[in-house]
Design a protein around this motif. Structure first.
Motif, PDB file in Angstrom:
ATOM      1  N   LEU A  22       1.287  -1.278  -0.071  1.00 43.33           N
ATOM      2  CA  LEU A  22      -0.069   0.069  -0.092  1.00 43.33           C
ATOM      3  C   LEU A  22       0.680   1.671   0.126  1.00 43.33           C
ATOM      4  O   LEU A  22       0.674   2.064  -0.778  1.00 43.33           O
ATOM      5  N   ALA A  23       2.104   1.044   0.461  1.00 46.06           N
ATOM      6  CA  ALA A  23       2.885   2.451   0.774  1.00 46.06           C
ATOM      7  C   ALA A  23       4.547   2.348   1.230  1.00 46.06           C
ATOM      8  O   ALA A  23       4.231   1.178   1.306  1.00 46.06           O
ATOM      9  N   LEU A  24       5.062   3.088   0.481  1.00 44.25           N
ATOM     10  CA  LEU A  24       6.466   2.585   0.507  1.00 44.25           C
ATOM     11  C   LEU A  24       7.205   3.892   1.427  1.00 44.25           C
ATOM     12  O   LEU A  24       6.683   4.803   1.121  1.00 44.25           O
ATOM     13  N   LEU A  25       8.059   3.572   1.942  1.00 39.03           N
ATOM     14  CA  LEU A  25       9.119   4.181   3.121  1.00 39.03           C
ATOM     15  C   LEU A  25      10.335   4.137   2.059  1.00 39.03           C
ATOM     16  O   LEU A  25      10.573   4.191   0.664  1.00 39.03           O
ATOM     17  N   ASP A  26      10.568   5.722   2.102  1.00 36.31           N
ATOM     18  CA  ASP A  26      11.924   6.150   1.636  1.00 36.31           C
ATOM     19  C   ASP A  26      12.968   6.505   2.965  1.00 36.31           C
ATOM     20  O   ASP A  26      12.631   7.489   3.853  1.00 36.31           O
ATOM     21  N   GLU A  80      15.129   2.998  -8.353  1.00 35.90           N
ATOM     22  CA  GLU A  80      16.053   2.404  -9.220  1.00 35.90           C
ATOM     23  C   GLU A  80      17.002   1.366  -8.563  1.00 35.90           C
ATOM     24  O   GLU A  80      17.497   0.646  -9.182  1.00 35.90           O
ATOM     25  N   LYS A  81      16.750   0.773  -6.780  1.00 37.61           N
ATOM     26  CA  LYS A  81      17.973   0.315  -6.346  1.00 37.61           C
ATOM     27  C   LYS A  81      16.131  -0.222  -5.269  1.00 37.61           C
ATOM     28  O   LYS A  81      15.615   0.075  -4.406  1.00 37.61           O
ATOM     29  N   TRP A  82      15.920  -1.504  -5.401  1.00 38.83           N
ATOM     30  CA  TRP A  82      15.106  -1.887  -4.708  1.00 38.83           C
ATOM     31  C   TRP A  82      15.523  -3.382  -3.455  1.00 38.83           C
ATOM     32  O   TRP A  82      16.510  -4.231  -3.966  1.00 38.83           O
ATOM     33  N   THR A  83      15.457  -3.389  -1.973  1.00 38.17           N
ATOM     34  CA  THR A  83      15.693  -5.157  -0.965  1.00 38.17           C
ATOM     35  C   THR A  83      14.999  -6.270  -1.746  1.00 38.17           C
ATOM     36  O   THR A  83      13.420  -4.710  -2.162  1.00 38.17           O
ATOM     37  N   GLU A  84      15.012  -6.808  -1.442  1.00 37.76           N
ATOM     38  CA  GLU A  84      13.717  -8.471  -1.855  1.00 37.76           C
ATOM     39  C   GLU A  84      13.318  -7.754  -0.488  1.00 37.76           C
ATOM     40  O   GLU A  84      11.688  -8.009  -1.050  1.00 37.76           O
ATOM     41  N   GLU A  85      12.937  -7.195   0.908  1.00 37.95           N
ATOM     42  CA  GLU A  85      12.297  -7.183   1.446  1.00 37.95           C
ATOM     43  C   GLU A  85      11.057  -6.182   1.090  1.00 37.95           C
ATOM     44  O   GLU A  85       9.921  -6.338   1.144  1.00 37.95           O
ATOM     45  N   ASP A  86      11.112  -4.960   0.210  1.00 37.97           N
ATOM     46  CA  ASP A  86      10.792  -3.603   0.050  1.00 37.97           C
ATOM     47  C   ASP A  86      10.120  -4.449  -1.060  1.00 37.97           C
ATOM     48  O   ASP A  86       9.123  -3.798  -1.486  1.00 37.97           O
ATOM     49  N   ILE A  87      10.623  -5.322  -1.923  1.00 34.96           N
ATOM     50  CA  ILE A  87       9.926  -5.304  -3.822  1.00 34.96           C
ATOM     51  C   ILE A  87       9.091  -5.942  -3.457  1.00 34.96           C
ATOM     52  O   ILE A  87       8.177  -6.829  -4.511  1.00 34.96           O
ATOM     53  N   THR A  88       9.084  -7.625  -2.261  1.00 32.25           N
ATOM     54  CA  THR A  88       8.391  -8.479  -2.603  1.00 32.25           C
ATOM     55  C   THR A  88       6.596  -8.369  -2.139  1.00 32.25           C
ATOM     56  O   THR A  88       6.490  -8.847  -3.392  1.00 32.25           O
ATOM     57  N   PRO A  89       6.044  -7.714  -2.029  1.00 33.08           N
ATOM     58  CA  PRO A  89       4.367  -6.695  -1.241  1.00 33.08           C
ATOM     59  C   PRO A  89       4.000  -6.210  -2.804  1.00 33.08           C
ATOM     60  O   PRO A  89       2.769  -6.707  -3.543  1.00 33.08           O
TER      61      PRO A  89
END
Length: 391
Positions: A308-312, A344-353
């Protein structure tokens, strides 16, 4: 019509010994009305689908003119692809297999079978994800804004019955009905509708305020009292719908119907309400306002906002912004392109959802990342970026 002598003469010409073959011979000839290539189709079925057909079930091909055809059983969806074959495939009604010939036919007999048609290809099925984005798109054409809105009386947008959705959406009936539940859709005057978000929040606010004023336990909210108290404000079917959307229905020993409210879903909806009008929100301030906005007794957690939401975390101060997985493209490559244009770059934890729903039955998030992204190490953490330039 070949005789046995002619069959044996053909074997001698081919330098084949009759002793090495089955005693019965099956002679094929084209029937007068044999269908040529393109006039008939072959479909290769997995055993489970074949058993369903033999038991009387139906298979349905779905797709509009601009869409790739899919085949649907009652609960699964399959891509249809044409597979060419170098061998000509013959349709022979009543043709007997070698096992049937050896078991039933007398030695030396000749069986004459007519070919009803032939083909050089067949349809191959491959299990695929149901194409459900269109379902949400159709329902969002005219979300329900409540009985006080005059929009329904003046709207020229089409509304959709179950039969309409089954004919337009490329998914099986069970997959469509399940997705309608996921979308919290409800039937209004025989048509499937989803609630406009502000109206949905208005209904939820009525319920949570009543729970607070009556000091009810969040695990035991009585349906009958909710309908009695809130009925003068909103249609009772809308009150019950919001309770079903945000709670789990159960009946006690006395036969009274109650709802156990779903804390995570309520917190998530309130977070969406707070975030939808801001481009970015200071994370610390958001967490404070969010906790103050949810019903008393509920606890907000950032893991409630997955998809739903993404942290920066690289900005100072840290920020949070709305990024809903349901708004992203359905196609795998387009989904990754969209995500890498956001970051540009994602960790697996962030991109998985944001890619979990793309995984097929036997596919993992790791396998998807290997195919569509390139990994590298950044400050000791593995990150993923696009394999191709993003414009």
């Amino acid at each position: 019509m070949r005789s046995r002598a002619e069959v044996e003469a053909t074997l001698r010409t081919a330098k084949l010994s009759p002793a090495e073959l089955l005693p019965a011979a099956q002679c094929l000839s084209f029937g007068p009305g044999a269908a040529g290539a393109g006039e008939c189709c072959l479909l290769q079925l997995e055993p489970g689908l074949c058993a369903q057909l033999e038991a009387g079930a139906s298979l349905v091909i779905r797709g509009e003119k601009d869409e790739q055809a899919v085949l649907c059983s009652k609960d699964k969806t399959y891509d249809m692809k044409i597979a060419d074959t170098s061998n000509m495939l013959l349709f022979i009604p009543g043709c007997k297999t070698p096992e049937e010939l050896s078991a039933d036919e007398a030695p030396g007999s000749v069986i004459h079978s007519q070919i009803a048609g032939f083909s050089n290809n067949y349809w191959e099925l491959r299990r695929c994800r149901p194409k459900l984005k269109k379902l949400r798109k159709l329902l969002l054409e005219d979300p329900y804004e409540g009985p006080d809105s005059g929009k329904d009386q003046t709207s020229t947008v089409s509304h959709y019955t179950t039969e309409d959705l089954l004919s337009m959406v490329q998914a099986s009936e069970e997959e469509i009905m399940h997705q309608l539940q996921v979308l919290d859709a409800c039937k209004i005057k025989g048509y499937w509708r989803i609630l406009e978000f502000d109206y949905e929040m208005k209904l939820l606010n009525h319920v949570t305020q009543l729970i607070d004023s009556e000091s009810w336990s969040l695990s035991k909210v009585p349906l009958r009292t909710c309908l009695e108290e809130l009925g003068p404000l909103e249609p009772t079917e809308m009150i019950e719908h919001i309770l079903l959307s945000y709670g789990r229905k159960y009946t006690d020993d006395a036969g009274e119907v109650y709802f156990e409210m779903r804390e995570d879903k309520i917190c998530r909806a309130i977070a969406q309400m707070l975030l939808q009008n801001a481009v970015k929100f200071n994370l610390a301030e958001f967490q404070q306002v969010w906790q103050q906005s949810v019903p008393e007794g509920m606890t907000t957690r950032l893991d409630q906002l997955k998809g739903l939401a993404l942290l920066d975390k690289n900005s100072r101060p840290e920020t949070i912004f709305l990024l809903k997985v349901e708004d992203l493209p359905e196609d795998n490559q387009e989904r990754f392109n969209s995500l890498f244009s956001v970051r540009e770059k994602w960790t697996e934890e962030d991109i998985t959802p944001y890619i979990q729903d793309l995984c097929s039955e036997k596919q993992t998030v790791g396998a998807l990342l290997t195919k569509y992204a390139r990994s590298s190490m950044q400050n000791g953490v593995k990150v993923y970026n696009s394999r191709r330039p993003i414009s």
